[in-house]
Scaffold this motif. Structure first.
Motif, short mmCIF file in Angstrom:
data_model
loop_
_atom_site.label_atom_id
_atom_site.label_comp_id
_atom_site.label_asym_id
_atom_site.label_seq_id
_atom_site.Cartn_x
_atom_site.Cartn_y
_atom_site.Cartn_z
N MET A 1 0.85 -1.19 0.00
CA MET A 1 0.00 0.00 0.00
C MET A 1 0.88 1.23 0.00
SD MET A 1 -3.05 0.95 2.68
CE MET A 1 -1.91 1.57 3.92
N LYS A 2 1.17 1.76 -1.16
CA LYS A 2 2.13 2.85 -1.29
C LYS A 2 1.45 4.21 -1.45
CE LYS A 2 5.42 -0.33 -3.44
NZ LYS A 2 6.18 -0.69 -4.66
N ASP A 3 0.20 4.23 -1.91
CA ASP A 3 -0.48 5.49 -2.15
C ASP A 3 -0.83 6.17 -0.84
OD1 ASP A 3 -0.28 4.62 -4.69
OD2 ASP A 3 -2.43 4.33 -5.03
N LYS A 4 -0.90 7.51 -0.87
CA LYS A 4 -1.30 8.27 0.31
C LYS A 4 -2.78 8.02 0.58
CE LYS A 4 -1.13 12.96 2.23
NZ LYS A 4 -0.45 12.51 3.44
N VAL A 5 -3.12 7.87 1.84
CA VAL A 5 -4.48 7.52 2.22
C VAL A 5 -5.18 8.74 2.81
CG1 VAL A 5 -5.89 6.07 3.73
CG2 VAL A 5 -3.84 5.13 2.65
N ASP A 6 -6.41 8.99 2.36
CA ASP A 6 -7.20 10.10 2.87
C ASP A 6 -8.16 9.57 3.94
OD1 ASP A 6 -8.65 12.34 3.37
OD2 ASP A 6 -9.53 12.53 1.36
#
Length: 413
Positions: A1-6
């Motif tokens: 899980m590399k994407d930035k999380v909102d």
């Protein structure tokens, strides 16, 4: 899980709002699931650790078992005064059971179509105890002791409202429901059905011999179990049903409007297709005609041979597959033979996801959704971090919504 999380997209209940945001939206998705016409992403049971207990976790997803909240998640930093002192405290003390579950709800977030529901099982198959078996309780398991050495002189199996275990179990349901109020569901216990109940009373090996030596007599005993099942079910249902007559069903994390049940026959792994059709299919058909929504629990590769007979039962609405103890999860391509038949028969499917790492889950579910679509699919995930939950639900909204499915298209639907 590399994407930035909102994380701002995650809605949590405010003080005084209970443990679940917008349960009505989750109920609507369940209604559509049972009708095989869900819209948007699939139904997803996603339970996340709240930030205040994340430090007590190692950060990885985890399944809850008997030592925690089975099929929901784990306890973290539980106060000493809430820990069970003995097996009666763990399984039979309503105030203590509810207090522990409130702590679980306070430290977890019920996201997607997950919802707070309290398991009050006396182990899977408590109907056997109402018919004479004694229950063995341990921290990590429950079992039912064999109580019949043979069938000679054994009277007809009938509903016994005075059985000690039934009275204890029903009172536990009443007390837990009173303590829960409107904060969470109390689940329908896993009563168990047909020859599985007889196997608890008599022992699986002896029932196998009985089926070989006296098949017609065992067929009659299966019918007796079938005839009394809803005598017990309805007593619990009258206690736990919600305002629209719906109920939650134990560890499967499902809700249905109206009387909702899980059916199974684990013993079928040892039965021929011919015997299954003769002795079990009629029982399951009869039971499925007496409720509003049915999830069938298919357990182990040796039971797959009965799929054709099962899919002929119109009253089965959805199929849940378990590969066996510690086996691979429900996304393995080897299991497509099961889902192909279920979807072709117009059933919904219930898929447990746990094999591999978090990124593997997404890749594996990508395949399931692309093949079978999002309209008839329920996905159960292990407990995870809030960041993982936010990423997973966002990914599902963007990639798994309103997918028809290549297999469905191949059927000309």
């Amino acid at each position: 899980m590399k994407d930035k999380v909102d994380l701002s997209k995650i809605q949590l209940p405010k003080p005084g709002e209970g443990y679940k945001v917008n349960m009505e939206a989750a109920k609507e998705k369940f209604r559509n699931y049972w009708a095989h016409k869900n819209t948007g992403r699939p139904l997803m049971c996603v339970i996340a650790r709240r930030p205040e207990v994340e430090q007590y976790s190692d950060g990885t997803p985890v399944e809850g078992g008997y030592l925690d909240q089975i099929c929901q998640g784990k306890y973290y930093n539980m106060p000493e005064e809430l820990k069970w002192k003995d097996m009666e405290d763990k399984y039979q003390n309503p105030q203590r059971i509810v207090d522990r579950y409130r702590y679980f709800c306070q430290t977890h977030a019920f996201l997607g179509e997950s919802f707070p529901n309290l398991n009050i099982d006396f182990g899977p198959g408590s109907l056997a105890s109402y018919l004479g078996s004694e229950i063995g309780f341990k921290e990590d398991t429950v079992w039912f002791n064999k109580c019949l050495d043979g069938w000679d002189g054994v009277p007809k199996l009938t509903f016994d409202p005075e059985n000690k275990w039934f009275k204890k179990h029903l009172q536990l349901a009443k007390d837990c429901q009173a303590l829960a109020g409107d904060d969470f569901y109390v689940d329908m216990p896993d009563l168990m059905e047909n020859i599985d109940v007889l196997a608890s009373l008599r022992g699986a090996q002896d029932i196998l011999f009985d089926l070989l030596d006296e098949p017609e007599m065992i067929g009659e005993r299966i019918q007796e179990v079938t005839d009394i099942y809803y005598e017990y079910y309805d007593r619990f249902y009258d206690v736990i049903k919600d305002e629209e007559g719906g109920n939650a069903y134990t560890v499967f994390q499902i809700w249905g409007p109206g009387r909702t049940v899980k059916l199974q026959c684990d013993f079928s792994a040892m039965m021929s297709p011919e015997d299954f059709r003769k002795y079990i299919q009629p029982s399951l058909r009869s039971q499925s005609e007496n409720v509003d929504h049915v999830l069938y629990h298919l357990d182990g590769p040796a039971a797959i041979k009965h799929m054709d007979a099962l899919m002929e039962i119109e009253g089965i609405d959805a199929l849940q597959w378990t590969s066996g103890d510690a086996g691979p999860d429900g996304t393995l391509p080897d299991w497509d033979v099961i889902y192909d038949k279920a979807i072709a028969a117009g059933k919904s499917i219930w898929v447990k996801v746990y094999s591999g790492e978090f990124e593997d889950w997404i890749r594996n579910v990508d395949r399931i959704v692309n093949k079978y679509g999002s309209h008839s699919l329920f996905l159960l995930f292990p407990e995870m971090s809030m960041e993982q939950a936010a990423y997973l639900l966002d990914y599902a909204d963007r990639n798994w919504s309103d997918v028809k499915g290549t297999f469905v298209e191949s059927l000309g639907r």
